[in-house]
Design a protein around this motif. Structure first.
Motif, PDB file in Angstrom:
ATOM      1  N   ILE A  54       0.834  -1.204   0.000  1.00  0.00           N
ATOM      2  CA  ILE A  54       0.000   0.000   0.000  1.00  0.00           C
ATOM      3  C   ILE A  54       0.870   1.257   0.000  1.00  0.00           C
ATOM      4  CG2 ILE A  54      -1.622   1.342   1.412  1.00  0.00           C
ATOM      5  CD1 ILE A  54      -2.877  -1.327   2.249  1.00  0.00           C
ATOM      6  N   VAL A  55       1.991   1.204   0.701  1.00  0.00           N
ATOM      7  CA  VAL A  55       2.914   2.338   0.728  1.00  0.00           C
ATOM      8  C   VAL A  55       3.694   2.448  -0.578  1.00  0.00           C
ATOM      9  CG1 VAL A  55       5.012   3.240   1.815  1.00  0.00           C
ATOM     10  CG2 VAL A  55       3.138   2.409   3.245  1.00  0.00           C
ATOM     11  N   ASP A  56       4.205   1.321  -1.057  1.00  0.00           N
ATOM     12  CA  ASP A  56       5.171   1.346  -2.157  1.00  0.00           C
ATOM     13  C   ASP A  56       4.540   1.495  -3.538  1.00  0.00           C
ATOM     14  OD1 ASP A  56       7.100   1.066  -0.295  1.00  0.00           O
ATOM     15  OD2 ASP A  56       7.654  -0.999  -0.784  1.00  0.00           O
ATOM     16  N   ILE A  57       3.401   0.850  -3.778  1.00  0.00           N
ATOM     17  CA  ILE A  57       2.873   0.763  -5.148  1.00  0.00           C
ATOM     18  C   ILE A  57       2.587   2.133  -5.760  1.00  0.00           C
ATOM     19  CG2 ILE A  57       0.846   0.045  -6.469  1.00  0.00           C
ATOM     20  CD1 ILE A  57       0.931  -2.603  -5.055  1.00  0.00           C
ATOM     21  N   PRO A  58       1.792   3.028  -5.118  1.00  0.00           N
ATOM     22  CA  PRO A  58       1.550   4.328  -5.755  1.00  0.00           C
ATOM     23  C   PRO A  58       2.825   5.150  -5.923  1.00  0.00           C
ATOM     24  CG  PRO A  58      -0.104   3.891  -4.071  1.00  0.00           C
ATOM     25  CD  PRO A  58       0.960   2.861  -3.906  1.00  0.00           C
ATOM     26  N   ALA A  59       3.746   5.055  -4.947  1.00  0.00           N
ATOM     27  CA  ALA A  59       5.013   5.783  -5.081  1.00  0.00           C
ATOM     28  C   ALA A  59       5.813   5.259  -6.262  1.00  0.00           C
ATOM     29  CB  ALA A  59       5.817   5.656  -3.784  1.00  0.00           C
ATOM     30  N   LEU A  60       5.875   3.944  -6.397  1.00  0.00           N
ATOM     31  CA  LEU A  60       6.614   3.341  -7.506  1.00  0.00           C
ATOM     32  C   LEU A  60       5.972   3.679  -8.845  1.00  0.00           C
ATOM     33  CD1 LEU A  60       8.853   1.440  -8.511  1.00  0.00           C
ATOM     34  CD2 LEU A  60       7.268  -0.466  -8.160  1.00  0.00           C
ATOM     35  N   HIS A 328      -4.621   4.660 -13.066  1.00  0.00           N
ATOM     36  CA  HIS A 328      -3.576   5.402 -13.768  1.00  0.00           C
ATOM     37  C   HIS A 328      -3.933   6.874 -13.881  1.00  0.00           C
ATOM     38  CE1 HIS A 328      -2.064   1.476 -15.835  1.00  0.00           C
ATOM     39  NE2 HIS A 328      -1.535   1.653 -14.639  1.00  0.00           N
ATOM     40  N   ASP A 329      -5.216   7.169 -14.073  1.00  0.00           N
ATOM     41  CA  ASP A 329      -5.640   8.575 -14.094  1.00  0.00           C
ATOM     42  C   ASP A 329      -5.380   9.235 -12.743  1.00  0.00           C
ATOM     43  OD1 ASP A 329      -6.443   8.350 -16.704  1.00  0.00           O
ATOM     44  OD2 ASP A 329      -8.564   8.042 -16.243  1.00  0.00           O
ATOM     45  N   ARG A 330      -5.610   8.483 -11.670  1.00  0.00           N
ATOM     46  CA  ARG A 330      -5.369   9.042 -10.337  1.00  0.00           C
ATOM     47  C   ARG A 330      -3.883   9.291 -10.112  1.00  0.00           C
ATOM     48  NH1 ARG A 330      -4.172   8.068  -5.190  1.00  0.00           N
ATOM     49  NH2 ARG A 330      -3.568   5.902  -5.510  1.00  0.00           N
ATOM     50  N   ILE A 331      -3.040   8.348 -10.549  1.00  0.00           N
ATOM     51  CA  ILE A 331      -1.595   8.537 -10.419  1.00  0.00           C
ATOM     52  C   ILE A 331      -1.147   9.750 -11.224  1.00  0.00           C
ATOM     53  CG2 ILE A 331       0.654   7.539 -10.946  1.00  0.00           C
ATOM     54  CD1 ILE A 331      -0.635   6.316  -8.519  1.00  0.00           C
ATOM     55  N   LEU A 369       1.463   5.930 -18.051  1.00  0.00           N
ATOM     56  CA  LEU A 369       1.703   4.645 -17.404  1.00  0.00           C
ATOM     57  C   LEU A 369       1.306   3.487 -18.305  1.00  0.00           C
ATOM     58  CD1 LEU A 369       0.480   5.381 -13.773  1.00  0.00           C
ATOM     59  CD2 LEU A 369       2.820   5.139 -14.563  1.00  0.00           C
ATOM     60  N   GLU A 370       0.296   3.700 -19.130  1.00  0.00           N
ATOM     61  CA  GLU A 370      -0.153   2.640 -20.034  1.00  0.00           C
ATOM     62  C   GLU A 370       0.623   2.738 -21.332  1.00  0.00           C
ATOM     63  OE1 GLU A 370      -4.352   2.371 -20.544  1.00  0.00           O
ATOM     64  OE2 GLU A 370      -4.781   2.880 -18.471  1.00  0.00           O
ATOM     65  N   GLN A 371       1.359   1.680 -21.678  1.00  0.00           N
ATOM     66  CA  GLN A 371       2.157   1.642 -22.881  1.00  0.00           C
ATOM     67  C   GLN A 371       1.410   0.892 -23.980  1.00  0.00           C
ATOM     68  OE1 GLN A 371       5.114   3.301 -23.131  1.00  0.00           O
ATOM     69  NE2 GLN A 371       4.661   3.991 -21.048  1.00  0.00           N
ATOM     70  N   MET A 372       1.449   1.434 -25.192  1.00  0.00           N
ATOM     71  CA  MET A 372       0.752   0.812 -26.305  1.00  0.00           C
ATOM     72  C   MET A 372       1.526  -0.392 -26.830  1.00  0.00           C
ATOM     73  SD  MET A 372      -0.683   4.021 -28.549  1.00  0.00           S
ATOM     74  CE  MET A 372       0.964   4.724 -28.765  1.00  0.00           C
TER      75      MET A 372
END
Length: 603
Positions: A54-60, A328-331, A369-372
């Motif tokens: 929970i701590v690491d994922i959004p930061a990463l 991804h929009d939130r990030i 974040l989303e790559q085609m």
């Protein structure tokens, strides 16, 4: 009676169930001031995988693809080199993680001046001016007094920060020299009394209860596994027998022996007055219960289950793609609304430290974040090319809507920005744009002449078989390479086949390619292979998105293709004895002329 009416007239109450009275269970809900000490935060982060993710994922994720500088090629090289020298990406990721865990963290960037307590003078930062970056946590950096002047840009925030130095003692740092990140912001520092002064809350504060419930449920389910199957034996007079210590020991020995026999021989001996049965635990509903707790954690952490737990949601055709898009929009929102403002002064100093001055045209955008996929890129390239052809017109009754040079420059910029054609910008710098092309290119004219002749012959729209190719313009370069590699019987008409349709097709429906000449830059994946049913064709495999989508466009127009897939290649030699293991593929520039239309010749 009057008092009772006064109590119940504003809500529903039941004297039988206690609903709406002081005995109602809901009446006990009370929100106390949330507080978790740092040691418990560290213990949760180190000892449980859920809090750590929970701590690491959004930061990463906010730092994973980083950012794309928009500037001249040389400036971009200098900016990226400066970021690498200072380790900006790694420092930001470290600060983001610690801010989410402890409620706040900061990056101090040192520019070599004497007094860090003074506001930063960006204009004094010269090339190489940033010496280093240091990440500081809430335990190391202490906020000073809160700025109460509403006309100050730091209103409601600390005026300065203090840090203990082993050599200088207490050092004050002006906030303009810090990149401040917080976990969960306090709604109001005046109201949120007793909390960390000048910082925020750990992101674990609001989700810890959901995490504990999920961990406890998971542990209880794990305990139930050991009770999946229970042996139950009933014996007459058992309760009275255990009252006597001697009989109790005898019973222990009796059933220890029975368990040993059952375990070793699969055989159980019982007295006539004893009975035996097995009871199996029911686990069919436990996964659903666990999923509900995981969903609760996912919602509390605002991270999709697909990302947090690595599993897609249940349900017909459920993939979690919409959840990931929202995430991804939130990030991206956090990058633009939280990270970028916090990093403004560091970025301004970084530009000056990399370039020596501030070019106002330099800026950056956060990489998506989303790559085609390659197919998506090829589809976008095809759509843009079709749009370009439509805007360019065909002359006569369909004139161009704008100057071709302007359209060409706009398309080049678009393709460079979205990465549809890797290396395009470098190729344009090397070979020039449309306005720089030499219309008197003898090789191109020589190749284009028969192509024009073929097109003029195809004046009717009657469906016919179709063979489309592009001839190699700079074939002398490839022939020179082929001879150096030992090829002796080189194909005289080097070309790339785009379509080979035995099925009749309307040539006019197929249309023309966007580009008269296709210039494939040096480098990229190249490979030598044997092709054909008997492997007689020694071919150089190449990559060119335009060839791929043009082939697809012709097939969509009704052309047939009798092979599993399409791989652009140039046949170098047919037949002969060549050891491909010793061949170094041609890696130089390849120039292809205009498309040549012919009917299929089976010979």
């Amino acid at each position: 009676m009057a008092n009772i009416l006064t109590k119940v007239r504003d809500g529903l109450a039941s004297l039988t169930s206690g609903l709406g009275t002081e005995r109602d269970k809901a009446a006990s809900v009370y929100y106390a001031e949330p507080e978790i000490d740092e040691q418990q935060l560290v213990n949760a982060y180190r000892g449980s995988w859920l809090p750590r993710k929970i701590v690491d994922i959004p930061a990463l994720d906010s730092c994973r693809n980083w950012r794309d500088w928009q500037a001249k090629a040389k400036q971009i090289e200098l900016l990226e080199a400066e970021e690498k020298r200072l380790g900006v990406k790694a420092k930001v990721l470290e600060a983001r993680k610690k801010a989410r865990l402890f409620g706040g963290a900061a990056i101090y960037f040192d520019v070599g001046d004497d007094d860090p307590a003074k506001p930063l003078n960006l204009e004094a930062v010269k090339k190489g001016g940033i010496r280093f970056l240091t990440v500081l946590t809430t335990r190391q950096l202490t906020p000073g007094d809160i700025e109460q002047d509403p006309l100050s840009e730091f209103y409601g925030k600390p005026k300065d920060y203090q840090i203990n130095s082993t050599t200088l003692g207490m050092v004050r740092i002006h906030p303009t020299r810090l990149v401040i990140f917080v976990g969960n912001e306090h709604p109001d520092n005046d109201i949120a009394s007793g909390l960390k002064h000048g910082w925020g809350d750990s992101v674990l504060v609001s989700v810890m209860e959901a995490v504990k419930q999920a961990d406890a449920t998971s542990a209880n389910i794990a305990s139930l596994v050991f009770e999946a199957k229970i042996d139950v034996i009933t014996a007459e007079g058992f309760a009275d027998a255990v009252k006597d210590p001697v009989q109790e020991q005898a019973i222990r020995n009796r059933y220890r022996l029975a368990a040993t026999m059952k375990g070793n021989n699969g055989m159980l001996l019982l007295d006539a007055k004893e009975s035996y049965e097995q009871k199996n635990g029911e686990f069919s509903t436990l996964p659903d219960i666990m999923d509900r707790f995981f969903q609760n954690v996912s919602g509390a952490a605002d991270i999709p289950m697909t990302r947090l737990f690595g599993q897609s949601p249940g349900g017909l055709n459920a993939t979690g793609e919409s959840d990931m898009r929202n995430y991804h929009d939130r990030i991206q929102s956090a990058q633009e609304l939280e990270m970028q403002p916090a990093m403004t002064r560091l970025d301004e100093a970084l530009i000056r430290s990399a370039l020596g001055t501030r070019d106002p045209s330099v800026f950056y955008v956060w990489a998506p974040l989303e790559q085609m996929s390659e197919k998506q890129k090829a589809d976008i390239l095809k759509i843009k090319a079709d749009a370009g052809r439509a805007i360019a017109g065909t002359g006569g009754a369909s004139p161009s809507l704008m100057p071709i040079e302007a359209l060409s420059d706009a398309l080049v910029n678009s393709l460079v920005e979205d990465g549809s054609l890797p290396g395009l910008e470098a190729a344009i710098d090397k070979y020039g744009g449309l306005a720089d092309q030499d219309d008197d290119d003898d090789d191109l004219i020589a190749v284009a002449a028969p192509a024009q002749e073929e097109r003029q012959q195809a004046t009717d729209a009657a469906p016919r078989t179709l063979y489309v190719r592009r001839d190699v313009v700079n074939k002398s370069d490839i022939i020179r390479w082929a001879k150096s590699q030992g090829f002796t019987d080189i194909v005289p008409d080097l070309h790339v086949t785009i379509a080979y349709s035995r099925a009749p097709v309307d040539w006019f429906k197929v249309g023309n390619s966007w580009s008269e000449k296709l210039d494939i830059a040096a480098g990229g994946p190249r490979q030598m292979e044997r092709l054909g049913d008997d492997g007689r064709y020694f071919a150089l495999l190449i990559t060119a998105n335009e060839l791929v989508w043009r082939h697809r466009e012709i097939v969509e127009a009704g052309a047939s293709w009798n092979w599993p897939d399409y791989q652009p290649h140039i046949s170098i030699q047919i037949g002969g004895d060549v050891d491909l293991a010793k061949i170094e593929p041609y890696r130089g520039r390849i120039v292809l002329g205009p498309e040549v239309f012919e009917e299929v010749r089976e010979d």
